[in-house]
Design an enzyme around this catalytic site. Structure first.
Site, PDB file in Angstrom:
ATOM      1  N   ARG A 229     -15.518  11.869   8.312  1.00 53.53           N
ATOM      2  CA  ARG A 229     -14.105  12.737   9.183  1.00 53.53           C
ATOM      3  C   ARG A 229     -13.793  14.276   7.692  1.00 53.53           C
ATOM      4  O   ARG A 229     -13.317  15.023   8.271  1.00 53.53           O
ATOM      5  CB  ARG A 229     -13.277  12.140   9.142  1.00 53.53           C
ATOM      6  CG  ARG A 229     -12.801  10.976  10.263  1.00 53.53           C
ATOM      7  CD  ARG A 229     -12.189   9.640  10.205  1.00 53.53           C
ATOM      8  NE  ARG A 229     -11.008  10.004   9.820  1.00 53.53           N
ATOM      9  CZ  ARG A 229      -9.884   9.217   8.924  1.00 53.53           C
ATOM     10  NH1 ARG A 229     -10.463   8.468   8.400  1.00 53.53           N
ATOM     11  NH2 ARG A 229      -8.730  10.337   9.223  1.00 53.53           N
TER      12      ARG A 229
ATOM     13  N   LYS B 160      -8.473  -1.778   5.378  1.00 56.53           N
ATOM     14  CA  LYS B 160      -8.997  -1.619   4.513  1.00 56.53           C
ATOM     15  C   LYS B 160      -8.237  -3.187   2.978  1.00 56.53           C
ATOM     16  O   LYS B 160      -8.508  -4.435   2.267  1.00 56.53           O
ATOM     17  CB  LYS B 160      -8.651  -0.571   2.952  1.00 56.53           C
ATOM     18  CG  LYS B 160      -9.982  -0.004   3.190  1.00 56.53           C
ATOM     19  CD  LYS B 160      -9.624   1.344   2.462  1.00 56.53           C
ATOM     20  CE  LYS B 160      -8.966   2.517   3.412  1.00 56.53           C
ATOM     21  NZ  LYS B 160      -9.485   3.550   2.670  1.00 56.53           N
TER      22      LYS B 160
ATOM     23  N   HIS C 275       0.728  -1.154   0.105  1.00 57.63           N
ATOM     24  CA  HIS C 275      -0.141  -0.043   0.046  1.00 57.63           C
ATOM     25  C   HIS C 275       0.741   0.992   0.235  1.00 57.63           C
ATOM     26  O   HIS C 275       2.072   0.778   0.531  1.00 57.63           O
ATOM     27  CB  HIS C 275      -0.952   0.142   1.261  1.00 57.63           C
ATOM     28  CG  HIS C 275      -1.549   1.332   1.474  1.00 57.63           C
ATOM     29  ND1 HIS C 275      -3.205   1.001   0.547  1.00 57.63           N
ATOM     30  CD2 HIS C 275      -1.639   1.844   1.739  1.00 57.63           C
ATOM     31  CE1 HIS C 275      -3.409   2.547   0.930  1.00 57.63           C
ATOM     32  NE2 HIS C 275      -2.257   3.259   2.094  1.00 57.63           N
TER      33      HIS C 275
ATOM     34  N   ASP D  95     -15.759   1.922   6.959  1.00 58.31           N
ATOM     35  CA  ASP D  95     -14.571   3.037   6.487  1.00 58.31           C
ATOM     36  C   ASP D  95     -15.016   4.312   5.668  1.00 58.31           C
ATOM     37  O   ASP D  95     -14.692   5.067   6.175  1.00 58.31           O
ATOM     38  CB  ASP D  95     -13.218   2.054   6.397  1.00 58.31           C
ATOM     39  CG  ASP D  95     -11.758   3.075   6.111  1.00 58.31           C
ATOM     40  OD1 ASP D  95     -11.700   4.010   6.586  1.00 58.31           O
ATOM     41  OD2 ASP D  95     -12.172   3.186   4.865  1.00 58.31           O
TER      42      ASP D  95
ATOM     43  N   SER E 203      -8.150   3.480   9.348  1.00 58.58           N
ATOM     44  CA  SER E 203      -8.549   3.091   7.531  1.00 58.58           C
ATOM     45  C   SER E 203      -7.669   2.353   6.727  1.00 58.58           C
ATOM     46  O   SER E 203      -8.289   1.753   6.049  1.00 58.58           O
ATOM     47  CB  SER E 203      -9.089   4.741   7.380  1.00 58.58           C
ATOM     48  OG  SER E 203      -9.091   4.670   6.387  1.00 58.58           O
TER      49      SER E 203
HETATM   50  N1  URA Z   1      -6.101   7.213   3.483  1.00 56.08           N
HETATM   51  C1  URA Z   1      -7.310   6.434   3.709  1.00 56.08           C
HETATM   52  O1  URA Z   1      -7.963   5.314   3.015  1.00 56.08           O
HETATM   53  N2  URA Z   1      -7.423   6.438   5.256  1.00 56.08           N
HETATM   54  C2  URA Z   1      -7.585   7.998   5.212  1.00 56.08           C
HETATM   55  O2  URA Z   1      -8.097   7.848   7.221  1.00 56.08           O
HETATM   56  C3  URA Z   1      -6.715   8.951   5.029  1.00 56.08           C
HETATM   57  C4  URA Z   1      -6.198   8.474   4.174  1.00 56.08           C
END
Ligand code: URA
Ligand code: CA
Length: 437
Positions: free
Chosen positions: A168, A187, A82, A161, A183
């Site tokens: 957010r 994923k 990632h 999320d 977050s």
């Molecule tokens: N990228 C994400 O997937 N989540 C966040 O909270 C910030 C950046």
């Protein structure tokens, strides 16, 4: 358990239990906890932070809020990568075939991009015939036979999320380390990763502006991985200028092909080898980082890397000749417009975000979810940080079809280049590697 009590507890700086966090996330996902309570809680977290245990519990609760991809039919340790996001970041296209050729299976679910260029899927779709419509069984079969497959996102992954991130975004609570880290990690875990290599960027073109901030985020994520049983390593890399030379979909595919042949830009090559070597270690295909790196270099030299890329493209309907002769088969723009230097000196910085913006203006990226992208267009940098330039030298070229925003793009690129009389001190691309939190 009442949401108001959980909010109050966090507001007062106390730690929440796994059950309290689970209750909150579950209630929010299913609508029994409203946005206003979740907003208050997020703001409390923003000011009070979370312990590593709470952050791990939050990650776990978000994973459990939706589907989890089962990749157990794929042999081997599934290591995902990632990146926290950069400009012209072509590493995914390079890393997939590279580590697959070394025996680490890559089963990637990817998205379309919003912003400076398309996402990995958009880029791959610039190859004639390539498609991502595989059934689950075909996907598994493709990974088991070619070592690599990329499909679109399906299933209902981490709905908590999705909701919380959107909330957010409008409540000024994005910039919270535990919320960002959970977050991202939720994923990856929901997408089936057994182990995770994180590329955490810092610099003008990144989410985290300093090495220190990037390191804090990296540690928080590596910690989560440790707590939830997914080995994770984070590489902290510079986004003080775009990675490689190309920013744009087909342009980046060409750059990835060159890199897989051993003829790519040195920064993209270095970052790909670094991330890839760590993926080999986590995937059990190398005993050490050095061994992993040597293996990958040999795989590039022998042609196995480009061969694996070709097989993957062919398995998903793409024309393999496009990999041998990208200039003949990949889309190219009608015009190539040069941006030249106003003065002589050394390039001291290139604002990555601005270069990305310029690429988007000429059609390489989506301004809104509904915009269409032009695969052929984008920006190619001719000069990078540290290079000497004379007045009138080409700094970059804009590949363009629709010239409507050309002058705007040209202006942005010219302003994104900083030229100074002195040669800047060269900075390492890789600032640090975090293996243990
Ligand atoms: N990228 C994400 O997937 N989540 C966040 O909270 C910030 C950046
Ligand atoms: Ca690039």
């Amino acid at each position: 358990m009442r949401a108001v009590d959980i909010i109050q507890k966090k507001r007062d700086g106390r730690s929440l239990s796994d059950a309290e966090i689970g209750c909150l996330i579950n209630g929010y996902t299913h609508g029994s906890i409203p946005d206003y309570q979740m907003s208050a809680w997020a703001m409390a977290v923003f000011f009070r932070g979370m312990t590593p245990e709470e952050t791990a519990a939050l990650t776990d609760a978000m994973v459990k809020s939706g589907d989890k991809i089962d990749l157990s039919a794929i042999k081997g340790i599934k290591v995902d990568k990632h990146s926290t996001g950069g400009v012209g970041d072509t590493t995914t296209l390079v890393l997939g075939p590279l580590v697959a050729a070394a025996g680490v299976p890559v089963a990637k679910m990817s998205g379309r991009g919003l912003g400076h260029t398309g996402g990995t899927i958009d880029k791959l779709e610039s190859i004639p015939g390539f498609h991502i419509e595989l059934t689950r069984d075909q996907f598994i079969e493709a990974v088991n036979s070619c070592g690599l497959s990329v499909i679109g996102q399906s299933g209902n992954l981490t709905p908590a999320d999705k909701k919380l991130y959107a909330l957010r975004d409008v409540t000024a609570t994005v910039d919270s380390l535990p919320l960002i880290a959970s977050s991202i990690m939720s994923k990856k875990i929901a997408a089936g990763a057994d182990a995770i290599v994180l590329d955490v960027k810092y610099g003008s073109g990144a989410f985290m502006k300093t090495v220190e901030d990037a390191e804090n985020l990296a540690r928080t994520m590596v910690n989560i991985g440790q707590a939830v049983g997914r080995k994770s390593i984070a590489v902290i890399s510079s986004m003080e200028q775009p990675l490689g030379f190309a920013v744009g979909n087909a342009l980046e595919v060409k750059e990835a092909i060159a890199t897989l042949r051993g003829e790519g830009p040195s920064d993209l090559t270095d970052l790909s080898l670094t991330l890839g070597a760590h993926m080999l270690v986590l995937g059990g295909k190398a005993g050490s980082y050095e061994e992993g790196r040597n293996k990958l270099e040999a795989i590039i030299q022998s042609g196995e890397a480009i061969h694996t890329f070709k097989r993957f493209i062919e398995a998903q309907g793409g024309n393999p000749e496009a990999i041998d002769r990208p200039d003949d088969f990949l889309p190219s723009a009608e015009r190539i417009e040069r941006v030249t230097a106003d003065s002589a000196g050394y390039v001291s910085a290139i604002e990555a975000e601005s270069v990305g913006l310029a690429a988007m203006h000429v059609g390489a990226g989506r301004e809104t979810k509904e915009s269409s992208i032009d695969m052929a267009v984008g920006v190619v940098l001719y000069k990078k940080v540290g290079d000497r330039v004379e007045k009138g030298d080409t700094l970059a070229a804009i590949h363009v079809n629709n010239t409507e925003n050309l002058e705007e793009a040209r202006k942005i690129i010219r302003n994104s280049y900083h030229i100074s009389p002195n040669q800047p001190i060269s900075q390492n691309l890789i600032a640090k590697v975090i293996e243990k939190a």
